[in-house]
Design a protein around this motif. Structure first.
Motif, mmCIF file in Angstrom:
data_model
loop_
_atom_site.group_PDB
_atom_site.id
_atom_site.type_symbol
_atom_site.label_atom_id
_atom_site.label_comp_id
_atom_site.label_asym_id
_atom_site.label_seq_id
_atom_site.Cartn_x
_atom_site.Cartn_y
_atom_site.Cartn_z
ATOM 1 N N PHE A 150 0.895 -0.853 -0.010
ATOM 2 C CA PHE A 150 -0.039 0.076 -0.538
ATOM 3 C C PHE A 150 0.963 0.819 -0.350
ATOM 4 O O PHE A 150 0.279 1.894 -0.214
ATOM 5 N N CYS A 156 1.925 6.499 2.943
ATOM 6 C CA CYS A 156 0.616 5.490 3.458
ATOM 7 C C CYS A 156 -0.546 5.864 1.927
ATOM 8 O O CYS A 156 -1.326 6.690 1.840
ATOM 9 N N CYS A 166 -0.286 0.451 12.362
ATOM 10 C CA CYS A 166 0.122 1.380 12.059
ATOM 11 C C CYS A 166 -0.379 2.398 12.433
ATOM 12 O O CYS A 166 0.649 3.511 12.868
ATOM 13 N N LEU A 216 -0.313 -8.267 6.879
ATOM 14 C CA LEU A 216 -1.213 -7.138 5.819
ATOM 15 C C LEU A 216 -0.486 -8.083 3.864
ATOM 16 O O LEU A 216 -1.197 -8.082 3.861
#
Ligand code: SF4
Length: 259
Positions: A150, A156, A166, A216
């Motif tokens: 991402f 981000c 995060c 993730l």
């Protein structure tokens, strides 16, 4: 445009080992799944973290993380099953061209991890449970320098809906140290109220395991299972908030009992 569900602002009190903390959260008033609660929990997490950052600033401690610095986004990021479901739903809502772009980015990240000998180390069945083993795995992952799929131009790409973990990672030392972190060179602001933790624990109970999360980078592979873990944790917004905060208090008690 979809009408947002009716919401209600709920006051709460947390009894932690450090003392009592009062706050409030705006949550859906009706019946929802815990996955549907995530926007409210993300907002609550950001409010709690901002309060911690402000308290630190009052003591002269500044956060060095800035937009455009994605140095920490090559870490091993783990997300709760419910955040996985939330992000999976978000990805499925994107136009096909963007989904295809994301598929390429995740594929590239997995390929890079495989080439660097990291993929087999990420098999959850072989992970140790001790803090030391987790730290070692995280350091090994970081050393492979594979950015989060991402991360776009060092920022981000999902900032408003980024995972709880995060949000909770805020560095106070020189950002240059984050690029090739050495032990003791990177200091992270302690966040006393980390909502990521109860979310992992509620997921672990559901799974009957001691994790309740996935890396993730495995998100797109996880999506192929079409799982909907949130369907098994439902209630009104205030009930689910109570469940998450009670779990947070329990985690705080367990952590301090273990010290
Ligand atoms: S989700 Fe966003 S903040 Fe989290 S590691 Fe990925 S790019 Fe960084």
């Amino acid at each position: 445009m979809e009408t947002p569900p009716p919401s209600i602002t709920v006051p709460f009190q947390l009894s932690l080992t450090e003392g009592r903390i009062a706050g409030q959260a705006t949550v859906p008033s009706g019946l929802v799944t815990i996955t549907q609660m995530l926007p409210s929990l993300q907002q609550l997490a950001s409010n709690l973290i901002n309060a911690t950052v402000e308290a630190a600033a009052a003591q002269g401690i500044e956060i060095s993380c800035r937009k455009g610095c994605g140095a920490c986004c090559s870490q091993l990021v783990v997300i709760s099953l419910f955040e996985a479901e939330f992000l999976a739903n978000w990805i499925r809502s994107l136009p096909e061209i963007q989904q295809s772009l994301l598929r390429d980015r995740f594929h590239h990240a997995l390929l890079s991890l495989k080439e660097r000998g990291m993929l087999e180390l990420l098999d959850p069945d072989t992970w140790g449970d001790s803090e030391e083993e987790r730290q070692n795995l995280s350091m090994t992952y970081l050393s492979k320098k594979v950015p989060c799929p991402f991360l776009v131009e060092q920022s981000c790409g999902i900032y408003p809906i980024r995972p709880l973990i995060c949000r909770e990672y805020l560095v106070t030392t020189d950002p240059a140290n984050c690029v090739a972190p050495l032990p003791g060179k990177v200091t992270v602001l302690p966040i006393p109220l980390r909502l990521s933790r109860p979310m992992y624990e509620i997921g672990a109970r559901l799974e009957g395991s001691n994790r309740g999360w996935i890396p993730l980078v495995f998100l797109l592979a996880w999506m192929r299972g079409n799982m909907t873990p949130g369907d098994h944790v439902t209630g009104t917004g205030p009930e689910l908030l109570h469940q998450v905060l009670s779990q947070l208090e329990r985690a705080d008690r367990d952590e301090n009992a273990a010290d």
